[in-house]
Each structure stands twice: as structure tokens, then as C-alpha cells.
Design a protein around this motif. Structure first.
Motif, PDB file in Angstrom:
ATOM      1  N   VAL A   1      -2.188  -6.698 -10.691  1.00 40.87           N
ATOM      2  CA  VAL A   1      -1.239  -6.700  -9.579  1.00 40.87           C
ATOM      3  C   VAL A   1      -1.966  -7.218  -8.340  1.00 40.87           C
ATOM      4  CG1 VAL A   1       0.172  -5.274  -8.073  1.00 40.87           C
ATOM      5  CG2 VAL A   1       0.142  -4.828 -10.535  1.00 40.87           C
ATOM      6  N   GLY A   2      -1.513  -8.364  -7.848  1.00 45.58           N
ATOM      7  CA  GLY A   2      -2.144  -8.939  -6.673  1.00 45.58           C
ATOM      8  C   GLY A   2      -1.289  -8.729  -5.436  1.00 45.58           C
ATOM      9  N   CYS A   3      -0.171  -9.410  -5.395  1.00 46.42           N
ATOM     10  CA  CYS A   3       0.633  -9.437  -4.167  1.00 46.42           C
ATOM     11  C   CYS A   3       1.791  -8.455  -4.213  1.00 46.42           C
ATOM     12  CB  CYS A   3       1.197 -10.836  -3.968  1.00 46.42           C
ATOM     13  SG  CYS A   3       2.391 -11.301  -5.251  1.00 46.42           S
ATOM     14  N   GLU A   4       2.263  -8.164  -5.407  1.00 44.45           N
ATOM     15  CA  GLU A   4       3.431  -7.309  -5.615  1.00 44.45           C
ATOM     16  C   GLU A   4       4.701  -7.848  -4.948  1.00 44.45           C
ATOM     17  OE1 GLU A   4       3.129  -3.003  -4.639  1.00 44.45           O
ATOM     18  OE2 GLU A   4       2.750  -2.860  -6.794  1.00 44.45           O
TER      19      GLU A   4
ATOM     20  N   ARG B   1       7.653 -12.231 -13.919  1.00 42.69           N
ATOM     21  CA  ARG B   1       6.805 -11.436 -13.046  1.00 42.69           C
ATOM     22  C   ARG B   1       7.071  -9.957 -13.293  1.00 42.69           C
ATOM     23  NH1 ARG B   1       4.356 -15.907 -11.655  1.00 42.69           N
ATOM     24  NH2 ARG B   1       4.627 -16.715  -9.548  1.00 42.69           N
TER      25      ARG B   1
ATOM     26  N   GLY C   1       5.764 -11.307  -6.050  1.00 42.62           N
ATOM     27  CA  GLY C   1       6.189 -12.478  -6.821  1.00 42.62           C
ATOM     28  C   GLY C   1       5.426 -13.753  -6.560  1.00 42.62           C
ATOM     29  N   VAL C   2       4.452 -13.718  -5.659  1.00 43.54           N
ATOM     30  CA  VAL C   2       3.844 -14.970  -5.214  1.00 43.54           C
ATOM     31  C   VAL C   2       2.610 -15.360  -6.035  1.00 43.54           C
ATOM     32  CG1 VAL C   2       2.719 -16.105  -3.257  1.00 43.54           C
ATOM     33  CG2 VAL C   2       4.766 -14.735  -2.884  1.00 43.54           C
ATOM     34  N   CYS C   3       1.800 -14.376  -6.473  1.00 38.77           N
ATOM     35  CA  CYS C   3       0.481 -14.738  -7.001  1.00 38.77           C
ATOM     36  C   CYS C   3       0.471 -14.971  -8.507  1.00 38.77           C
ATOM     37  CB  CYS C   3      -0.542 -13.664  -6.647  1.00 38.77           C
ATOM     38  SG  CYS C   3      -0.390 -12.138  -7.596  1.00 38.77           S
ATOM     39  N   GLY C   4       1.357 -14.325  -9.248  1.00 39.88           N
ATOM     40  CA  GLY C   4       1.437 -14.567 -10.685  1.00 39.88           C
ATOM     41  C   GLY C   4       0.500 -13.729 -11.533  1.00 39.88           C
ATOM     42  N   ALA C   5      -0.348 -12.890 -10.925  1.00 44.36           N
ATOM     43  CA  ALA C   5      -1.311 -12.112 -11.704  1.00 44.36           C
ATOM     44  C   ALA C   5      -0.629 -11.158 -12.688  1.00 44.36           C
ATOM     45  CB  ALA C   5      -2.220 -11.314 -10.764  1.00 44.36           C
ATOM     46  N   CYS C   6       0.592 -10.735 -12.357  1.00 46.22           N
ATOM     47  CA  CYS C   6       1.289  -9.726 -13.158  1.00 46.22           C
ATOM     48  C   CYS C   6       2.166 -10.333 -14.252  1.00 46.22           C
ATOM     49  CB  CYS C   6       2.170  -8.882 -12.242  1.00 46.22           C
ATOM     50  SG  CYS C   6       3.536  -9.861 -11.575  1.00 46.22           S
TER      51      CYS C   6
ATOM     52  N   CYS D   1       5.996  -7.555 -11.564  1.00 45.43           N
ATOM     53  CA  CYS D   1       6.156  -6.847 -10.289  1.00 45.43           C
ATOM     54  C   CYS D   1       7.543  -7.049  -9.702  1.00 45.43           C
ATOM     55  CB  CYS D   1       5.096  -7.284  -9.284  1.00 45.43           C
ATOM     56  SG  CYS D   1       5.384  -8.926  -8.583  1.00 45.43           S
TER      57      CYS D   1
END
Ligand SMILES: Cc1cc2nc3c(=O)[nH]c(=O)nc-3n(C[C@H](O)[C@H](O)[C@H](O)COP(=O)(O)OP(=O)(O)OC[C@H]3O[C@@H](n4cnc5c(N)ncnc54)[C@H](O)[C@@H]3O)c2cc1C
Ligand code: FES
Ligand code: FES
Lengths: 166, 270
Positions: free
Chosen positions: A42-45, A62, A47-52, A64
Motif C-alpha cells: 500500500v503506497g498512496c491508498e 487496485r 489509486g495513483v501508485c499501483g503498488a496494491c 485500495c
């Protein structure tokens, strides 16, 4: 304090889990906190970073931006579900190793899931399409070049497999 | 941050969903969640009930006739984008949808949700307005059709009542001989546009719709204006604003560049 709990049945990497969760539990948090599948980052929570990014019925989404309660009925795949049962890496994972597609690794689970779905849809991406495939994911370390290479390498591994008929 | 607590219902019929909305003045519809969930997580919105419409039957279709394309409320951007018949009957759909967010967001976000979310930075509200489309709306006292030019009343504000659900959006077909073009400038492909422009050239008329320029979706009629003067004519009717992404002057410059680009493309010899 007395927030209502709902029965939530999640199917993750082929395993069915029955949970009692508040409605506001994000899918990313349900995976990490309630199921201990901490591969989903979980990076940005928002929708922007894509880590999730996880797969829902094979499509990248996503985690998150979904509530766990709304994921009922979907077949979820997280990064933990990409390798074979015996630990053999998937083509995309193997390509990341070969091409040095990660440094700190924080973004990696999201790239692996995104590219896995992307190559299923487009098994032979051009260089431009390979770049486009990962445009929705952020990486603060690699500068992306090796990730693009990994997309192309994973596509190559996929074609070898198909040529061998496996 | 995490969303504030809310009650959650996932009705199995439109009637039940409408009843759930009527029951709680603080209730909100949850479709793809790609705009709403970030707002909840940032606590910019805190509805008391979420009415998840993802379980409603029969709303995920994309129907194509000679008259146009009807997109159901649960059709995801990705479904509409991949629909070859829809792209044939109204090419502007695919041209614009390929700029809406990234594939991962398009897999979940709905086109109808984007239209009623009424973000002036979103592509599809402008497309619907330019094409003269409409939204089908169900409410406590039946259904109604809202034309696009009556849909957008203010920034992030549509004319839908709190207890109404948009069930589909209708995009008219491209008339024989008519042409469309779409272009936008964004930091990265898939990010929200700094400015976007869509042109419709039809039977001697030239109209251009703008994304991320005014605070509502806006369409300007440029019929009869020489191409070199179109950007000035458009800017006379627009109010480009500055924000952290671009200054007002830069937006005006992008309006100049994109107006000419889309009009030339839609009028070039084939
Ligand atoms: C990282 C990121 C980048 C994005 N980039 C873009 C972009 O470049 N361009 C763009 O256009 N969009 C972009 N989006 C937004 C995306 O297109 C959303 O899918 C869309 O705006 C909303 O659709 P949804 O189904 O997700 O709606 P939701 O988020 O579920 O709902 C949005 C709002 O509309 C209401 N609503 C939804 N459906 C209905 C209905 N049927 N009836 C009544 N009310 C309804 C909800 O109550 C809510 O207020 C981006 C999103 C993210 C997270
Ligand atoms: S944590 Fe989900 S996109 Fe960043
Ligand atoms: S490897 Fe560190 S963020 Fe991508």
C-alpha cells in the motif's frame, strides 16, 4: 466502537476465507491485515501508485479502491499466487530477476500483477505497448528501463513456452 | 487515512437500490469506486450508507444500434473501449476512452459513473455533451431521460437527485459524412488531462468540446470561423483556470494548440 461487522467470503489464490469485517475495510487492508498476505503493498491508498494491484477474475484492479465486501464472488490473485505451487517463478517474476527489474521492491508486487494481466491480453507487446502497460504504476527506484525490459523478456519467455507446446 | 464508518447494502434489484437511497438522505451510490473510494479514504466524503449497485442485474451491457451506443451503468470503461461495434458506430468513444486513466482503473471504473461524477477534468462528460447524448435515470417516481446539456450544473455537480440512479448513457451514432477527432496533453498517458479537446464536424458545423478548461464540461461552436482564428474564438468563450497542474496561461496555450490540431484532423482529406 460498536461498528457492525459483515460476513465476507473472499477467494484468494484459490483458497476461500470467511471473515467478519467492517464495511469500510479496504480490500488491500483485508488482504494484509486480516489474511496476512503482506505481498500486496500500500503506497498512496488513492489509486495513483499501483503498488496494491491485484487480479480480480484475471483483470488487474487496485485493491485500495475496493472494499473487501464488494470483492465477494470475485476470484482474487495476489502476488503470492503468481508462482507455481512448488515455488517455480512465473515468467514475469523470472524476467524481473533476469532483467534486474527491482531495487527496493516496494512497487514490485503491483508491477508483477499488472504485467501478468497485461501479457495475457497482449502476449506480444511492442516496445511502446510494453511502456504503456506499466504507465499506471509508480517506481521510485529503477527509472523504469529495466522494468520495460522485463516486460519484453517475460513476453519472450511466454513465446518460448508456447512454441514448446507446454 | 481510512474511510469513516458507513452502512453497506448490496441490493439485488433496482427497486431495492432506489428504496435504500430514499431511506437515508446521507446514502450514496457505489459503482466502480474509482472516484468515490479515494474521496472516502481522504475523508472528503463521508456518506452514512453506501448502496453498492454492482449486484444489480442487466446493467453491464453495451448495446449498439444504428442510432447509437447505449452503455449500461455497470459497463466498465475497459468493456466499452474494447467494443468494436461501439467504436464503429461512434468512433469518438474509443478515441476518448483510451485517454481515460490507466487500464487498471478502466477495468473497474464505469463510464456512466464517470459521466454522473461530473468532473470537468474527465473525458466522457465532454464526449457525451459534444455528441448530444443523454442519461437514463431511475428514481422513486419512475424513469426520466436527462439530455447532456441539462446534466452538468456546477463543478462536480450533476442534476441527478440524491435518490436517483443513472441506469445507462446513450451516445448518438456518428452521422454519415460526419467526422470526429480527439487529442489531449497529460503528464503521462493515462493521467488526467492538463487540457483535452474533442472535435465534431458535421454537415458544415464545427464544434469542439474541452476537458479540464472550464469548471464544467464545455462545448464551443466554431462553425464558419477560419481555422487560424478558431483558437481565439474558442478562448473568447472559455475560462481556463490555473491550478497546481498548469497555470491559466499554459492552459490557454494548450487550448490554442489542441483546437487547431483536432479541427485539422477532423477536416483533413481522408
Ligand atoms: C489514478 C486514477 C486516474 C484517473 N484518471 C482519469 C482520467 O484520466 N479521466 C477520467 O475521466 N477519469 C479518471 N479517473 C476516474 C475514473 O474514470 C472513474 O472510474 C470514474 O470517474 C467514476 O466511475 P466509477 O464507476 O468508478 O464511479 P464511483 O467512484 O463508484 O462513483 C463516482 C460518483 O458517481 C456516483 N455514481 C456512480 N455511478 C452512479 C450511477 N449509476 N447512478 C448515480 N450515481 C452514480 C457515485 O455516487 C459517486 O458520487 C481516474 C481515477 C483514478 C483512481
Ligand atoms: S496503494 Fe493502491 S494505488 Fe497506491
Ligand atoms: S524498486 Fe523501489 S519503488 Fe520500485
Amino acid at each position: 466502537m460498536s461498528e457492525a461487522l459483515l460476513d465476507v467470503r473472499l477467494s484468494v489464490n484459490g483458497v476461500v476465507h470467511d471473515l467478519r469485517l467492517p464495511a469500510r475495510r479496504l480490500l488491500s487492508d483485508a488482504l494484509r491485515h486480516d489474511l496476512g498476505l503482506t505481498g500486496t503493498h500500500v503506497g498512496c491508498e488513492h489509486g495513483v501508485c499501483g503498488a496494491c494491484t491485484v487480479l480480480a477474475d484475471g483483470r488487474a484492479v487496485r485493491a485500495c479502491l475496493m472494499f473487501a465486501v464488494s470483492a465477494v464472488g470475485l476470484e482474487l490473485t495476489t502476488v503470492e499466487g503468481l508462482a507455481d505451487g512448488d515455488g517455480t517463478l512465473s515468467n514475469v517474476q523470472q524476467a524481473f530477476v533476469e532483467c534486474h527489474g527491482l531495487q527496493c521492491g516496494f512497487c514490485t508486487p503491483g508491477f508483477l500483477t499488472t504485467i501478468t494481466a497485461g501479457l495475457r491480453e497482449n502476449p506480444h507487446p511492442t516496445h511502446e505497448e510494453a511502456r504503456d502497460m506499466i504507465a499506471g504504476n509508480l517506481c521510485r527506484c529503477t527509472g523504469y528501463q529495466n522494468i520495460v525490459k522485463a516486460v519484453e523478456r517475460a513476453a519472450e519467455l511466454g513465446s518460448h513456452e508456447r512454441a514448446e507446446g507446454s | 487515512m481510512k474511510p469513516a464508518p458507513f452502512d453497506y447494502v448490496r441490493p439485488g434489484s433496482l427497486a431495492d437500490a432506489l428504496a435504500a437511497l430514499s431511506d437515508d438522505p446521507g446514502a450514496k451510490v457505489l459503482a466502480g469506486g474509482q472516484s468515490l473510494v479515494p474521496l472516502l479514504s481522504m475523508r472528503l466524503a463521508a456518506p452514512s450508507t453506501l448502496v453498492d449497485i454492482n449486484g444489480l442485474p442487466g446493467l453491464d451491457g453495451v448495446e449498439v444500434t444504428d442510432d447509437g451506443v447505449r452503455v449500461g451503468a455497470l459497463a466498465r470503461h475497459a468493456d466499452v473501449l474494447a467494443h468494436d461495434e461501439a467504436a464503429r458506430v461512434q468512433p469518438l468513444l474509443r478515441l476518448a476512452l483510451s485517454h481515460v486513466a490507466h487500464p487498471t482503473i478502466r477495468n473497474r471504473g464505469t463510464t456512466v459513473g464517470s459521466i454522473v461524477h461530473a468532473d470537468a477534468a474527465a473525458e466522457m462528460p465532454v464526449v457525451l455533451t459534444l455528441l448530444g447524448g443523454s442519461v437514463e435515470v431511475a428514481g422513486p417516481s419512475g424513469t426520466r431521460t436527462v439530455p447532456a446539456d441539462e446534466l452538468y450544473v456546477g463543478p462536480l455537480e450533476s442534476s441527478l437527485a440524491h435518490d436517483e440512479i443513472a441506469t445507462s448513457a446513450f451516445f448518438p451514432a456518428l452521422a454519415p459524412g460526419a467526422r470526429v477527432a480527439f487529442a489531449e496533453i497529460a503528464r503521462r498517458h493515462g493521467d488526467y488531462a492538463l487540457v483535452g479537446a474533442a472535435a465534431l464536424v458535421e454537415g458544415g458545423t464545427v464544434r469542439v468540446g474541452y476537458v479540464s478548461v472550464n469548471d464544467v464540461p464545455v462545448v464551443v461552436d466554431l462553425t464558419g470561423v477560419p481555422v487560424e482564428q478558431m483558437a481565439d474564438a474558442a478562448l473568447a468563450q472559455l475560462e481556463p483556470a490555473g491550478d497546481i497542474h498548469a497555470t491559466a496561461d499554459y492552459r490557454a496555450q494548450l487550448v490554442r494548440v489542441l483546437t487547431e490540431r483536432v479541427v485539422r484532423e477532423a477536416t483533413a482529406d481522408e
